[in-house]
Design a protein around this motif. Structure first.
Motif, PDB file in Angstrom:
ATOM      1  N   SER A  29      21.899  17.630  -7.446  1.00  0.00           N
ATOM      2  CA  SER A  29      21.357  16.913  -8.615  1.00  0.00           C
ATOM      3  C   SER A  29      22.443  16.651  -9.645  1.00  0.00           C
ATOM      4  O   SER A  29      23.247  17.544  -9.966  1.00  0.00           O
ATOM      5  CB  SER A  29      20.226  17.738  -9.229  1.00  0.00           C
ATOM      6  OG  SER A  29      19.810  17.155 -10.445  1.00  0.00           O
ATOM      7  N   PHE A  90      26.531  13.311  -1.482  1.00  0.00           N
ATOM      8  CA  PHE A  90      25.448  12.874  -2.378  1.00  0.00           C
ATOM      9  C   PHE A  90      26.060  12.136  -3.574  1.00  0.00           C
ATOM     10  O   PHE A  90      27.077  12.572  -4.125  1.00  0.00           O
ATOM     11  CB  PHE A  90      24.641  14.075  -2.883  1.00  0.00           C
ATOM     12  CG  PHE A  90      23.969  14.866  -1.791  1.00  0.00           C
ATOM     13  CD1 PHE A  90      22.668  14.561  -1.407  1.00  0.00           C
ATOM     14  CD2 PHE A  90      24.628  15.905  -1.136  1.00  0.00           C
ATOM     15  CE1 PHE A  90      22.031  15.292  -0.415  1.00  0.00           C
ATOM     16  CE2 PHE A  90      24.009  16.626  -0.143  1.00  0.00           C
ATOM     17  CZ  PHE A  90      22.706  16.325   0.223  1.00  0.00           C
ATOM     18  N   TRP A  91      25.436  11.034  -3.942  1.00  0.00           N
ATOM     19  CA  TRP A  91      25.819  10.291  -5.145  1.00  0.00           C
ATOM     20  C   TRP A  91      24.598  10.229  -6.046  1.00  0.00           C
ATOM     21  O   TRP A  91      23.586   9.645  -5.681  1.00  0.00           O
ATOM     22  CB  TRP A  91      26.315   8.900  -4.795  1.00  0.00           C
ATOM     23  CG  TRP A  91      26.571   7.984  -5.956  1.00  0.00           C
ATOM     24  CD1 TRP A  91      25.891   6.858  -6.278  1.00  0.00           C
ATOM     25  CD2 TRP A  91      27.576   8.138  -6.962  1.00  0.00           C
ATOM     26  NE1 TRP A  91      26.400   6.273  -7.403  1.00  0.00           N
ATOM     27  CE2 TRP A  91      27.446   7.053  -7.848  1.00  0.00           C
ATOM     28  CE3 TRP A  91      28.578   9.094  -7.204  1.00  0.00           C
ATOM     29  CZ2 TRP A  91      28.272   6.878  -8.954  1.00  0.00           C
ATOM     30  CZ3 TRP A  91      29.409   8.919  -8.303  1.00  0.00           C
ATOM     31  CH2 TRP A  91      29.249   7.831  -9.163  1.00  0.00           C
ATOM     32  N   ASN A  92      24.726  10.894  -7.189  1.00  0.00           N
ATOM     33  CA  ASN A  92      23.607  10.986  -8.143  1.00  0.00           C
ATOM     34  C   ASN A  92      22.339  11.526  -7.469  1.00  0.00           C
ATOM     35  O   ASN A  92      21.235  11.024  -7.680  1.00  0.00           O
ATOM     36  CB  ASN A  92      23.333   9.636  -8.798  1.00  0.00           C
ATOM     37  CG  ASN A  92      24.453   9.229  -9.737  1.00  0.00           C
ATOM     38  OD1 ASN A  92      25.057  10.078 -10.394  1.00  0.00           O
ATOM     39  ND2 ASN A  92      24.731   7.931  -9.803  1.00  0.00           N
ATOM     40  N   ASP A  94      21.416  11.321  -4.367  1.00  0.00           N
ATOM     41  CA  ASP A  94      20.994  10.623  -3.147  1.00  0.00           C
ATOM     42  C   ASP A  94      22.063  10.776  -2.072  1.00  0.00           C
ATOM     43  O   ASP A  94      23.266  10.612  -2.339  1.00  0.00           O
ATOM     44  CB  ASP A  94      20.755   9.142  -3.425  1.00  0.00           C
ATOM     45  CG  ASP A  94      19.608   8.921  -4.400  1.00  0.00           C
ATOM     46  OD1 ASP A  94      18.652   9.720  -4.355  1.00  0.00           O
ATOM     47  OD2 ASP A  94      19.687   7.963  -5.212  1.00  0.00           O
ATOM     48  N   SER A  95      21.611  11.053  -0.857  1.00  0.00           N
ATOM     49  CA  SER A  95      22.542  11.169   0.260  1.00  0.00           C
ATOM     50  C   SER A  95      23.060   9.786   0.635  1.00  0.00           C
ATOM     51  O   SER A  95      22.274   8.856   0.870  1.00  0.00           O
ATOM     52  CB  SER A  95      21.847  11.817   1.452  1.00  0.00           C
ATOM     53  OG  SER A  95      22.711  11.842   2.581  1.00  0.00           O
ATOM     54  N   ILE A  96      24.386   9.648   0.692  1.00  0.00           N
ATOM     55  CA  ILE A  96      24.987   8.356   1.055  1.00  0.00           C
ATOM     56  C   ILE A  96      25.719   8.420   2.395  1.00  0.00           C
ATOM     57  O   ILE A  96      26.228   7.408   2.873  1.00  0.00           O
ATOM     58  CB  ILE A  96      25.957   7.868  -0.042  1.00  0.00           C
ATOM     59  CG1 ILE A  96      27.120   8.853  -0.211  1.00  0.00           C
ATOM     60  CG2 ILE A  96      25.221   7.661  -1.352  1.00  0.00           C
ATOM     61  CD1 ILE A  96      28.208   8.337  -1.135  1.00  0.00           C
ATOM     62  N   GLY A 121      26.127   3.999  -4.310  1.00  0.00           N
ATOM     63  CA  GLY A 121      24.986   3.305  -4.902  1.00  0.00           C
ATOM     64  C   GLY A 121      25.246   2.986  -6.367  1.00  0.00           C
ATOM     65  O   GLY A 121      26.366   3.124  -6.876  1.00  0.00           O
TER      66      GLY A 121
END
Length: 663
Positions: A29, A90-92, A94-96, A121
């Motif tokens: 997070s 994770f970016w912000n 969210d899994s990228i 993202g």
């Protein structure tokens, strides 16, 4: 971390990164407070930054602010180099992107050292600073490091190089540059493995043409194994590490075993049967240990009892490297026995010794190095020099030297073998010419009889013989026999027997007396062998006198003649032989044959046998048809058939000339 003015450039995210051991999904997070986490750089693994030999989960976090250049959009991407072993980005929150599979049953890939690009993202608006083109967010990387094996240094884990951020186009160009640099740095190694592959394929095709040349098969195994290992380990192919590690040790073992048997042959140690058996045992041990070691790689690395696997791995590795000293032992034995070695074999001795020592040192040096802290393994891999940007190390040089020495020695040995084979073919040709003299294609006519004959050697030359010798008073002597064994040795024995027969018929025309005298002269001169023989004397009126020395009885029409048997020739000097007499009527068919007809064997292993012979001769065949029936069934030994059919005698014709059919 703030980066301003990104245009066509890319920026490394070397840190510092927030770092923490353990695992918690909340750590992805962007709102999580990581201020108390320790700080590490991404340029080096965590094993070199205060966490040696740590395995399991750990997290990296980085707060990133990007200021795009005027006129550029905020479609940034992230290039991630090698991460050890399984990871998810994770970016912000969210899994990228991810590589591999986390426990249970973890999977990670051998190609993970290849850089991968992941698109980022959108930024996080609630955290945007007051910039014209802001892009703000939190990168979080979840990492799982597999348990260490016996050769691991304990200095690995997590990042091994800084990630790079930028726009997709410049980032793709940067990745292309990295890929080119990787190819250029490895071009010498690829050339080496390509050379191995060419040598292996040439050996394979040559062996397929001549399956008797096992040396070519060993050369194939030795040369193709490094190429297969390169495909498993060095091509950035997405092999699961468990699969590549399961296949790699057996492939290495095949290379070792192939080298051992090549050295046995090339160093002229293959005349020592005890040594060959010992090497075979070592080969079985090496291959078995390497297969077991490879299978350990397929065990779930996340189980709590994996320490047992680590112990087993260390033990199997130790056994394997004991067998790896076999080339050194073979070289030492060849030197000790003072084998007469030419220049090619001397070069091979030096190359095999250097390569064997290098392999042993390379295998033993990294074992337990997280406890010993030895750096020898790393120093051996350091480049000695560069060729157009490609590093050349000491193991590479010794490997190429061994391959070139092997190729040269195999070439020289093959030339010598072809020369010896040519001489052997000349000897075989001379033996065939001699046999053609001993078994002429045309015989004189036998008054009152039609004669056919067929001769089918199992090899180039055979051990069967027959002679038809005219005697005084319209008598004719027919002798047919079979020498034990095949090939040139049997052909020499045949020439001896035929020569003796030609001499003995000057003094006796009795079949029994002829066999008795022949047996007495052959005893002690057959080199442990023997010969069976049947002899008969016939006249134009059909009177026939027979004697046999352990030979299958002839067939008269559809029945086997009951004649006294006795010992074969050449076994016991005091043997005397008995005669039998019969009278042949007009059109009677008498067939003499060697046991190659009886012992013809089908592909399933079934013998031609007495029953089929009885059925065959009941049809009153000529010699060629009888022999061809056995050949079609499955020839396993020399086959000779002679048939005599009594015919009426007229004033115009006293007999029919006999021709030998050689099949």
């Amino acid at each position: 971390m703030r980066i301003e003015g990104l245009g066509k450039a890319v920026a490394p995210l070397d840190g510092p990164w927030q770092f923490h051991l353990g695992d918690d999904p909340n750590w992805a997070s962007p709102s999580f407070d990581d201020s108390r986490w320790e700080k590490l750089t991404a340029e080096r693994p965590w094993g070199e930054q205060g966490h040696p030999s740590y395995t399991g989960y750990a997290w990296y976090r980085l707060h990133l602010s990007l200021d795009s250049a005027p006129g550029n959009q905020t479609n940034f991407a992230l290039l991630v180099p090698h991460l050890d072993d399984v990871y998810e980005i994770f970016w912000n929150g969210d899994s990228i992107g991810r590589s591999g599979k986390f426990p249970s049953y973890p999977i990670w890939y051998r190609s993970s050292d290849a850089p991968i690009i992941y698109p980022l993202g959108p930024g996080a608006p609630e955290f945007e600073p007051r910039l014209e083109h802001p892009f703000h967010g939190t990168l979080a990387v979840r990492v799982w490091k597999a348990p260490l094996l016996s050769e691991d240094s304990g200095r690995s884990g997590g990042f091994e190089g800084s990630p790079v951020v930028g726009y997709p186009e410049p980032l793709a160009a940067y990745k292309t540059t990295l890929d080119y640099q990787w190819l250029r740095a490895n071009q010498f190694s690829f050339s080496e493995y390509l050379l191995y592959g060419i040598a292996g394929l040439l050996g394979l095709f040559s062996w397929l043409r001549d399956r008797q040349q096992r040396t070519l098969l060993w050369m194939t195994g030795f040369a193709l194994s490094p190429l297969i290992r390169m495909v498993l380990y060095g091509m950035r192919i997405a092999w699961p590490v468990g699969v590549s590690n399961a296949l790699g040790p057996p492939v290495s073992s095949i290379r070792d075993i192939s080298l051992w048997f090549l050295l046995l042959w090339l160093l002229r140690l293959d005349d020592n049967q005890s040594l060959i058996r010992l090497v075979r045992r070592f080969a079985i041990v090496s291959l078995s240990v390497s297969i077991l070691d490879g299978l350990l790689s397929l065990v779930d690395a996340s189980v709590g009892w994996f320490w047992l696997i680590q112990i087993a791995d260390a033990l199997l590795t130790g056994i394997y490297f004991i067998t790896a000293t076999v080339p050194l032992a073979l070289v030492a034995l060849a030197v000790k026995q003072r084998r007469r070695l030419d220049l090619a074999r001397r070069l091979l001795v030096i190359a095999a010794f250097l390569s064997g020592m290098m392999q042993v040192v390379q295998g033993l040096a990294p074992q337990g190095r997280r406890f010993t802290h030895w750096t020898l393994a790393d120093k051996l891999r350091e480049p000695i020099f560069h060729i157009y940007g490609s590093a050349v190390s000491l193991p590479t040089l010794t490997g190429i030297f061994l391959l070139l020495a092997l190729l040269y020695t195999v070439y020289r040995t093959s030339v010598d073998d072809r020369r010896r084979r040519s001489l052997l073919e000349q000897e075989m040709s001379s033996a065939r010419e001699l046999q053609q003299v001993l078994i002429p294609e045309t015989f004189p006519s036998i008054p009152g009889f039609a004669v056919t004959s067929a001769y089918c050697p199992a090899l180039e030359v055979g051990g069967d013989f027959f002679q038809i010798i005219p005697l005084d008073g319209d008598f004719t002597l027919v002798i047919l026999g079979d020498v034990s064994g095949k090939g040139i040795k049997a052909a020499i024995a045949v020439s001896l027997i035929v020569g003796l027969v030609r001499v003995l018929v000057e003094n006796t025309h009795s079949p029994a007396q002829l066999l008795t005298e022949l047996n007495r002269r052959l005893c002690g001169r057959m080199q442990g062998g023997f010969a069976t023989c049947v002899t008969l004397r016939i006249d134009p009126d059909g009177n026939c006198t027979l004697a046999s020395a352990g030979h299958p009885p002839p067939y008269l029409n559809d029945r086997e003649l009951a004649i006294p048997g006795s010992f074969p020739l050449g076994l016991f000097p005091a043997v005397t032989y008995e005669e039998s007499r019969l009278r042949l009527q007009i059109n009677d068919h008498l067939a003499l044959y060697t046991d190659g007809l009886l012992e013809a064997r089908s592909k399933t292993g079934e013998l031609y046998g007495f029953e089929r012979i009885s059925e065959l001769f009941a049809t009153l065949p000529d010699a060629a048809r009888a022999a061809e029936a056995a050949v079609r069934f499955g020839q396993d030994d020399d086959i000779t058939v002679v048939t005599l059919v009594r015919v009426p005698i007229s004033k115009e014709s006293t007999g029919i000339a006999a021709d030998t059919r050689i099949i």
